[in-house]
Design a protein around this motif. Structure first.
Motif, short mmCIF file in Angstrom:
data_model
loop_
_atom_site.label_atom_id
_atom_site.label_comp_id
_atom_site.label_asym_id
_atom_site.label_seq_id
_atom_site.Cartn_x
_atom_site.Cartn_y
_atom_site.Cartn_z
N THR A 70 -5.08 -55.73 -130.37
CA THR A 70 -5.76 -56.30 -131.72
C THR A 70 -4.95 -56.57 -132.72
N GLU A 71 -3.76 -56.86 -132.28
CA GLU A 71 -2.82 -57.50 -133.69
C GLU A 71 -3.33 -58.82 -133.92
N GLY A 72 -3.48 -59.10 -135.33
CA GLY A 72 -4.01 -60.14 -135.98
C GLY A 72 -5.34 -60.35 -136.14
N ILE A 73 -6.14 -59.31 -135.44
CA ILE A 73 -7.50 -59.59 -135.84
C ILE A 73 -8.24 -58.42 -136.88
N VAL A 74 -9.29 -58.82 -137.48
CA VAL A 74 -10.01 -58.01 -138.54
C VAL A 74 -10.47 -56.80 -137.70
N LYS A 75 -10.05 -55.52 -138.17
CA LYS A 75 -10.28 -54.26 -137.29
C LYS A 75 -11.73 -53.78 -137.51
N GLU A 76 -12.37 -54.32 -138.65
CA GLU A 76 -13.81 -53.93 -138.49
C GLU A 76 -14.59 -54.51 -137.41
N ARG A 77 -13.98 -55.79 -136.90
CA ARG A 77 -14.90 -56.26 -135.85
C ARG A 77 -14.86 -55.50 -134.44
N VAL A 78 -13.66 -54.78 -134.59
CA VAL A 78 -13.62 -53.72 -133.24
C VAL A 78 -14.69 -52.67 -133.38
N ARG A 79 -16.02 -52.84 -132.64
CA ARG A 79 -16.90 -51.93 -132.82
C ARG A 79 -16.92 -50.58 -131.78
N GLY A 80 -16.01 -50.45 -130.99
CA GLY A 80 -16.00 -49.59 -129.92
C GLY A 80 -14.83 -49.37 -129.19
N ILE A 81 -14.44 -48.21 -128.72
CA ILE A 81 -13.33 -47.85 -127.67
C ILE A 81 -13.54 -46.87 -126.83
N GLY A 82 -13.23 -47.22 -125.70
CA GLY A 82 -13.34 -46.21 -124.60
C GLY A 82 -12.16 -46.00 -123.72
N PHE A 83 -12.10 -44.92 -123.07
CA PHE A 83 -10.95 -44.62 -122.35
C PHE A 83 -11.14 -43.92 -120.92
N ASP A 84 -10.36 -44.34 -119.76
CA ASP A 84 -10.63 -43.90 -118.66
C ASP A 84 -9.09 -43.57 -118.16
N ALA A 85 -9.03 -42.65 -117.36
CA ALA A 85 -7.69 -41.96 -117.04
C ALA A 85 -7.75 -41.35 -115.61
N THR A 86 -6.55 -41.14 -114.85
CA THR A 86 -6.49 -40.47 -113.77
C THR A 86 -6.86 -38.87 -114.09
N CYS A 87 -7.46 -38.26 -112.88
CA CYS A 87 -8.19 -36.89 -112.97
C CYS A 87 -6.73 -36.12 -112.98
N SER A 88 -6.02 -36.07 -113.69
CA SER A 88 -5.00 -35.18 -114.17
C SER A 88 -5.25 -33.92 -114.99
#
Length: 370
Positions: A70-88
């Motif tokens: 996300t370096e260099g972008i206007v952060k308000e334009r990031v409308r959402g974030i999601g995570f996935d991961a190993t089942c640890s």
């Protein structure tokens, strides 16, 4: 990788915490990958069949990769974030600080990795109970699921880990909690790896039968009081602290997490294949099978009704696609076996050196154009 993002377009961040690294991607509203980043995570193997990680290390790598894409972008334009991961399995105390999952008492190592097989004997004992919840895991409890690991911790680290532990998370749920402060668990994790039923909730008789009845106390607060479908919005989005660490805006939407293989499965099952002349082009998603490959490999399919198959995991309701039943099976060591073959080859050192020189020569960092 280079691409463009129009001046007023929204974008989204996906974070994948795999066995050996964390990867992040910035994606445009129409599905184009704008930038990617990857950071390695540490794995400890204190003895045979024991694999441990640090939840702090994993979160730090989540933050650094998100900041990179996300370096260099206007952060308000990031409308959402999601995570996935190993089942640890992640273990925290009542103050949400790491609890050691090893006999050395090293608190930094507070994650029992999914591929850890220390609890093989406990898994066999759980299978021997023939409890009704086992019908949803093909009749056999795997040491890679959470109940055997929890039982091993209780039986082997009672005086330290078990008495200190106040929160047991699947790693995907830990990341969602770290981002939002929400203790709501994703159905993906608790259904697939913890024996939870979306229709009936936790089965207290199971936990009692395997000697883990203390996990039912305080409305199952240690393993999850509330659940939701994967992708559901959590809490009020990113907390101010998490937003600062990730380099995003407070309140940015966060979706309930997925196990990494299931995130891949969702992408394949739900992919738009129109115009590609594939046999499944005009068929419902229940006609598809997804093959997800990494350290392990997993075959995944969904159905309208529950299908019970001996030796096959599932049926899991709403664990990947809401209101559909998931079945899955595969080989947990596929990628590791390939690594073994490659690293054991007589020419491995020479080829590795050549590959590293080529990478250093040809390396081009991703750029974002606006």
């Amino acid at each position: 990788m280079t691409s463009t993002l129009s001046g007023d377009d929204w974008c989204y961040v996906g974070v994948d915490a795999g066995s050996g690294s964390v990867r992040a991607a910035l994606v445009s509203r129409d599905g184009r990958v704008i930038a990617t980043a990857e950071e390695p995570v540490h794995i400890w193997q204190p003895q045979a069949d024991h694999y441990e990680q640090s939840s702090d290390d994993i979160w730090r790598k989540c933050c650094s990769t998100v900041k990179k894409v996300t370096e260099g972008i206007v952060k308000e334009r990031v409308r959402g974030i999601g995570f996935d991961a190993t089942c640890s399995l992640v273990v925290l105390d009542q103050n949400f600080q790491p609890v050691a999952v090893n006999k050395d008492g090293v608190k930094e190592r507070n994650v029992v990795m999914w591929m850890d097989h220390r609890a093989t004997e406990q898994a066999s004992r759980i299978t021997a109970t023939s409890h009704r919840v086992l019908s949803a895991v093909g009749g056999v409890m795997s040491p890679e699921m959470q109940p055997p690991k929890l039982l091993w911790l209780k039986e082997n680290l009672r005086g330290r880990c078990w008495t200190e532990a106040a929160h047991f998370f699947d790693l995907p749920d830990f990341l969602s909690w770290k981002a939002t402060g929400s203790l709501v668990r994703s159905l993906c994790t608790v259904v697939c790896k913890w024996t939870y039923s979306p229709l009936d909730g936790w089965d207290d008789s199971f936990w009692a039968a395997v000697g883990l009845q203390d996990l039912t106390e305080n409305n199952h607060s240690k393993i999850g009081e509330r659940t939701c479908c994967p992708g559901s919005p959590l809490g009020g989005g990113l907390t101010p602290e998490a937003a600062a660490e990730l380099g995003l805006e407070p309140g940015t939407a966060v979706g309930a997490s997925l196990i990494d293989a299931h995130a891949g499965g969702l992408g394949v099952i739900g992919a738009d294949v129109s115009g590609h002349r594939l046999p499944c082009e005009t068929q419902p998603i229940t006609s598809r099978v997804a093959l997800i490959c990494g350290t392990s490999s997993c075959h995944m399919a969904v159905s309208q009704r529950p299908l019970f198959v001996p030796g096959v995991w599932g049926p899991y309701l709403s664990a990947m696609v809401p209101e559909l039943w998931l079945n899955e099976g595969g080989q947990s060591a596929t990628g590791k076996l390939i690594d073994h073959v490659v690293t054991g080859h007589v020419a491995f050192s020479q080829l590795k050196e050549r590959a590293e020189k080529r990478t250093q020569t040809n390396l081009i960092w991703p750029r974002i154009s606006f």
